[in-house]
Motif scaffolding. Sequence first.
Motif, PDB file in Angstrom:
ATOM      1  N   ASP A 256       0.882  -1.158   0.000  1.00  0.00           N
ATOM      2  CA  ASP A 256       0.000   0.000   0.000  1.00  0.00           C
ATOM      3  C   ASP A 256       0.932   1.224   0.000  1.00  0.00           C
ATOM      4  O   ASP A 256       2.147   1.089   0.172  1.00  0.00           O
ATOM      5  N   THR A 257       0.385   2.401  -0.162  1.00  0.00           N
ATOM      6  CA  THR A 257       1.240   3.586  -0.282  1.00  0.00           C
ATOM      7  C   THR A 257       1.676   4.202   1.042  1.00  0.00           C
ATOM      8  O   THR A 257       2.753   4.794   1.118  1.00  0.00           O
ATOM      9  N   ASN A 258       0.862   4.094   2.091  1.00  0.00           N
ATOM     10  CA  ASN A 258       1.129   4.910   3.279  1.00  0.00           C
ATOM     11  C   ASN A 258       2.445   4.607   3.983  1.00  0.00           C
ATOM     12  O   ASN A 258       3.049   5.509   4.569  1.00  0.00           O
ATOM     13  N   VAL A 259       2.926   3.379   3.919  1.00  0.00           N
ATOM     14  CA  VAL A 259       4.212   3.058   4.555  1.00  0.00           C
ATOM     15  C   VAL A 259       5.347   3.828   3.880  1.00  0.00           C
ATOM     16  O   VAL A 259       6.271   4.308   4.540  1.00  0.00           O
ATOM     17  N   TRP A 260       5.245   3.998   2.562  1.00  0.00           N
ATOM     18  CA  TRP A 260       6.284   4.744   1.843  1.00  0.00           C
ATOM     19  C   TRP A 260       6.283   6.212   2.267  1.00  0.00           C
ATOM     20  O   TRP A 260       7.342   6.831   2.385  1.00  0.00           O
ATOM     21  N   PHE A 261       5.105   6.757   2.526  1.00  0.00           N
ATOM     22  CA  PHE A 261       5.025   8.139   3.003  1.00  0.00           C
ATOM     23  C   PHE A 261       5.641   8.255   4.402  1.00  0.00           C
ATOM     24  O   PHE A 261       6.300   9.241   4.712  1.00  0.00           O
ATOM     25  N   ASP A 262       5.435   7.224   5.238  1.00  0.00           N
ATOM     26  CA  ASP A 262       6.045   7.218   6.573  1.00  0.00           C
ATOM     27  C   ASP A 262       7.565   7.284   6.468  1.00  0.00           C
ATOM     28  O   ASP A 262       8.211   8.105   7.128  1.00  0.00           O
ATOM     29  N   PHE A 263       8.139   6.399   5.654  1.00  0.00           N
ATOM     30  CA  PHE A 263       9.602   6.366   5.529  1.00  0.00           C
ATOM     31  C   PHE A 263      10.130   7.628   4.851  1.00  0.00           C
ATOM     32  O   PHE A 263      11.214   8.102   5.189  1.00  0.00           O
ATOM     33  N   ASN A 264       9.385   8.179   3.929  1.00  0.00           N
ATOM     34  CA  ASN A 264       9.800   9.434   3.296  1.00  0.00           C
ATOM     35  C   ASN A 264       9.778  10.577   4.307  1.00  0.00           C
ATOM     36  O   ASN A 264      10.682  11.412   4.322  1.00  0.00           O
ATOM     37  N   CYS A 265       8.780  10.589   5.170  1.00  0.00           N
ATOM     38  CA  CYS A 265       8.618  11.642   6.172  1.00  0.00           C
ATOM     39  C   CYS A 265       9.818  11.699   7.127  1.00  0.00           C
ATOM     40  O   CYS A 265      10.208  12.780   7.562  1.00  0.00           O
ATOM     41  N   ILE A 266      10.396  10.534   7.415  1.00  0.00           N
ATOM     42  CA  ILE A 266      11.557  10.508   8.313  1.00  0.00           C
ATOM     43  C   ILE A 266      12.881  10.451   7.529  1.00  0.00           C
ATOM     44  O   ILE A 266      13.939  10.195   8.112  1.00  0.00           O
ATOM     45  N   SER A 267      12.806  10.692   6.228  1.00  0.00           N
ATOM     46  CA  SER A 267      13.990  10.710   5.347  1.00  0.00           C
ATOM     47  C   SER A 267      14.788   9.409   5.398  1.00  0.00           C
ATOM     48  O   SER A 267      16.018   9.407   5.397  1.00  0.00           O
ATOM     49  N   LYS A 268      14.074   8.286   5.413  1.00  0.00           N
ATOM     50  CA  LYS A 268      14.716   6.968   5.468  1.00  0.00           C
ATOM     51  C   LYS A 268      14.108   6.031   4.426  1.00  0.00           C
ATOM     52  O   LYS A 268      13.892   4.843   4.674  1.00  0.00           O
ATOM     53  N   ILE A 269      13.822   6.538   3.247  1.00  0.00           N
ATOM     54  CA  ILE A 269      13.125   5.778   2.218  1.00  0.00           C
ATOM     55  C   ILE A 269      13.911   4.539   1.772  1.00  0.00           C
ATOM     56  O   ILE A 269      13.326   3.562   1.310  1.00  0.00           O
ATOM     57  N   ASP A 270      15.221   4.546   1.966  1.00  0.00           N
ATOM     58  CA  ASP A 270      16.045   3.414   1.539  1.00  0.00           C
ATOM     59  C   ASP A 270      15.994   2.228   2.503  1.00  0.00           C
ATOM     60  O   ASP A 270      16.299   1.102   2.120  1.00  0.00           O
ATOM     61  N   LEU A 271      15.600   2.460   3.748  1.00  0.00           N
ATOM     62  CA  LEU A 271      15.696   1.401   4.754  1.00  0.00           C
ATOM     63  C   LEU A 271      14.919   0.126   4.412  1.00  0.00           C
ATOM     64  O   LEU A 271      15.477  -0.970   4.544  1.00  0.00           O
ATOM     65  N   PRO A 272      13.643   0.203   4.001  1.00  0.00           N
ATOM     66  CA  PRO A 272      12.929  -1.053   3.727  1.00  0.00           C
ATOM     67  C   PRO A 272      13.600  -1.923   2.666  1.00  0.00           C
ATOM     68  O   PRO A 272      13.460  -3.149   2.690  1.00  0.00           O
ATOM     69  N   PHE A 273      14.355  -1.311   1.784  1.00  0.00           N
ATOM     70  CA  PHE A 273      14.987  -2.047   0.687  1.00  0.00           C
ATOM     71  C   PHE A 273      16.235  -2.806   1.143  1.00  0.00           C
ATOM     72  O   PHE A 273      16.839  -3.514   0.350  1.00  0.00           O
ATOM     73  N   ARG A 274      16.595  -2.683   2.406  1.00  0.00           N
ATOM     74  CA  ARG A 274      17.683  -3.484   2.957  1.00  0.00           C
ATOM     75  C   ARG A 274      17.226  -4.907   3.257  1.00  0.00           C
ATOM     76  O   ARG A 274      18.052  -5.804   3.374  1.00  0.00           O
ATOM     77  N   MET A 275      15.930  -5.084   3.423  1.00  0.00           N
ATOM     78  CA  MET A 275      15.385  -6.418   3.681  1.00  0.00           C
ATOM     79  C   MET A 275      15.367  -7.218   2.375  1.00  0.00           C
ATOM     80  O   MET A 275      15.281  -6.631   1.302  1.00  0.00           O
TER      81      MET A 275
END
Length: 143
Positions: free
Chosen positions: A10-29
């Motif tokens: 869904d989209t909202n998790v990406w907005f969460d990570f963007n809001c904290i300037s950590k958009i790259d973190l989920p892609f480490r998994m």
Amino acid sequence: MEEYKYISSDTNVWFDFNCISKIDLPFRMPYKYIMYKEALRDEIISPPELLETLVKNGLEGVDITIEEFYYAEELGNKYVKLSVYDRIALSIAKKRGIVLLTGDGALRKAAESEGVPVLGTIGLLDELHDNKLISTLIYRSCL
């Protein structure tokens, strides 16, 4: 060859990570995040560079099958609070037997009712920390 776990997004998790300037973190998994192509185009419009950043990091736009389309239609009758794209994300997860990534309360409840496992922003941060892909300092600052 490394095996990846697919996740319907869904989209909202990406907005969460963007809001904290950590958009790259989920892609480490070791996950392959997928999202309906039209949802990508229609929902991730601000900030303008977010969609490009997500795709560059590995978020993949997918088409839906006819079975997923009809199931999403069925979900609309059961869960009137869900948007079309929410129903499609849930349908993809259910029909492909994968996890749904969302923080949306109504979507989470629907997924649980449909027997679809759900992961949210905090759960993803927990996994990143538990797998030692982020430090405790970064974990705490994200929370």
